[in-house]
Design an enzyme around this catalytic site. Structure first.
Site, mmCIF file in Angstrom:
data_model
loop_
_atom_site.group_PDB
_atom_site.id
_atom_site.type_symbol
_atom_site.label_atom_id
_atom_site.label_comp_id
_atom_site.label_asym_id
_atom_site.label_seq_id
_atom_site.Cartn_x
_atom_site.Cartn_y
_atom_site.Cartn_z
ATOM 1 N N ASP A 230 5.013 0.766 -0.424
ATOM 2 C CA ASP A 230 3.934 -0.210 -0.230
ATOM 3 C C ASP A 230 4.286 -1.570 -0.824
ATOM 4 O O ASP A 230 4.038 -2.618 -0.219
ATOM 5 C CB ASP A 230 2.629 0.302 -0.858
ATOM 6 C CG ASP A 230 2.098 1.539 -0.167
ATOM 7 O OD1 ASP A 230 2.657 1.921 0.874
ATOM 8 O OD2 ASP A 230 1.133 2.127 -0.684
ATOM 9 N N GLU B 126 1.854 -0.914 -11.165
ATOM 10 C CA GLU B 126 1.037 0.206 -10.669
ATOM 11 C C GLU B 126 1.466 1.545 -11.252
ATOM 12 O O GLU B 126 0.636 2.336 -11.695
ATOM 13 C CB GLU B 126 1.116 0.261 -9.142
ATOM 14 C CG GLU B 126 0.412 -0.883 -8.439
ATOM 15 C CD GLU B 126 0.296 -0.632 -6.951
ATOM 16 O OE1 GLU B 126 -0.697 -0.006 -6.531
ATOM 17 O OE2 GLU B 126 1.203 -1.055 -6.196
ATOM 18 N N SER C 225 -3.738 -1.784 -2.534
ATOM 19 C CA SER C 225 -3.561 -2.149 -3.943
ATOM 20 C C SER C 225 -2.190 -2.774 -4.176
ATOM 21 O O SER C 225 -2.060 -3.760 -4.922
ATOM 22 C CB SER C 225 -3.748 -0.922 -4.849
ATOM 23 O OG SER C 225 -2.786 0.072 -4.570
ATOM 24 N N SER D 193 -7.953 2.613 2.537
ATOM 25 C CA SER D 193 -7.611 2.535 3.960
ATOM 26 C C SER D 193 -6.306 3.266 4.269
ATOM 27 O O SER D 193 -6.041 3.616 5.412
ATOM 28 C CB SER D 193 -7.472 1.069 4.391
ATOM 29 O OG SER D 193 -6.351 0.472 3.752
ATOM 30 N N GLY D 194 -5.466 3.468 3.254
ATOM 31 C CA GLY D 194 -4.158 4.063 3.469
ATOM 32 C C GLY D 194 -3.117 3.063 3.935
ATOM 33 O O GLY D 194 -2.015 3.437 4.325
#
Length: 333
Positions: free
Chosen positions: A152, A140, A108, A103-104
């Site tokens: 993020d 990540e 995650s 989705s941007g």
């Protein structure tokens, strides 16, 4: 004892790409973003001597003994978080995301933050938001080797409307405090539309990394401009100049597209141009680009026209509200 946690997804208004090493380690980066009321959820249930991983939205379930979990491309993000904690007892680890991958919107990272928040609560670690975000980044980017930046994880952990600054040795999160009516107007004029296709950020990040290594001075200049725009966006909000804010989002988009030819395509460009003609001031594809959600910031009296034009192109507006709270965990007896 049942443990639950949630972490919100985020909208990036500008500066994205400057939070990605090595640029931010060498020159410092800056991003302006806000979280929204869509969440990644995690639940932990004590379970004897085994670990069960269950992703409700992906309809997958795996079972292991209590040990280091192997990475094989199947629920590796959940495994990566579990492997950060030296567990001597089993858990059922159940996750659910209210937004699809690609989705941007930082899905995650929000999931990683939510999981870490749940384990911190379950194990009595009392991790603060900064430590949760940094651990999510390490899972990540280091443990799993996924390319990308810091924003993020920090957005999901801290929540709210923030100017974030990224350096080699720290991340600084500065909340943007606005009058209620200015925040509501910002909300009113911010629209999201799904482009109809998911993006694949590792491929785009890989392309951007290659370009940065091959044309470092030129690519540094592009990121310098994106960083400048993030600070300008912050000043525009503090000055309550939302028209200039929207124009800066458009300027950000023009510079962002220079980072990779995979960030936009003809279909995205046509959609973007049509929404600008209908009354948009500026917009951008969320995340690395290539697909996912398109943000459009409208003129103060053109929100309806922009929505009508989007729907004429079969793009449904995505309903959301700004979320001022970050990662949150709780216990259920």
């Amino acid at each position: 004892m049942l443990i639950r946690s949630r972490a919100p997804f985020r909208i990036s208004f500008g500066g994205g790409g400057t939070d990605v090493p090595p640029y931010c380690w060498e020159h410092g980066g800056a991003v302006l973003n806000v979280t929204v009321n869509r969440y990644a959820y995690a639940s932990l249930i004590p379970l004897g001597d085994k670990i069960v991983l269950s992703s409700v939205d992906l309809n997958r379930e795996l079972e292991y003994s209590v040990s280091r979990l192997p990475y094989d491309g199947n629920l590796d993000l959940i495994k990566g978080v579990v492997n950060q904690f030296r567990l001597d007892k089993g858990f059922r680890v159940e996750t659910f995301s209210e937004m699809q991958p690609g989705s941007g919107m930082g899905t995650s990272s929000s999931l990683a933050v939510s999981l870490i928040g749940a384990f911190s609560e379950a194990l009595g670690l009392n991790m603060n938001k900064y430590d949760i975000a940094m651990l999510a980044y390490r899972v990540e980017r280091v443990e799993l080797g996924q390319l990308g930046g810091y924003q993020d994880q920090f957005a999901a952990a801290f929540g709210g409307l923030n100017l974030m600054e990224f350096f080699k040795d720290k991340v600084k999160v500065t909340p943007v405090n606005l009058k209620e009516e200015v925040l509501e107007e910002l909300q009113y004029r911010t629209l999201l539309f799904f482009t109809g296709k998911a993006h694949f950020s590792p491929e785009i990040h890989s392309d951007m990394k290659k370009k940065y290594e091959e044309e470092k001075e030129r690519e540094k200049q592009v990121r310098d401009e994106l960083k400048r725009i993030a600070y300008e966006l912050h000043r525009a909000l503090k000055n309550e100049d939302l028209d200039y804010f929207g124009q800066l989002i458009n300027e950000n988009w023009e510079f962002k597209k220079k980072m990779s030819d995979k960030i936009s395509d003809e279909a995205i460009d046509r959609t973007y141009d049509a929404l600008i003609r209908a009354g948009g001031l500026g917009g951008k594809i969320q995340g690395a680009g290539g697909g996912g959600f398109l943000l459009m910031f409208t003129k103060k009296d053109k929100r309806g026209e922009v929505i009508k034009e989007a729907m004429r192109m079969n793009l449904e507006p995505f309903s959301f509200r700004f979320e001022m709270e970050g990662v949150k965990s709780w216990k259920i007896q």
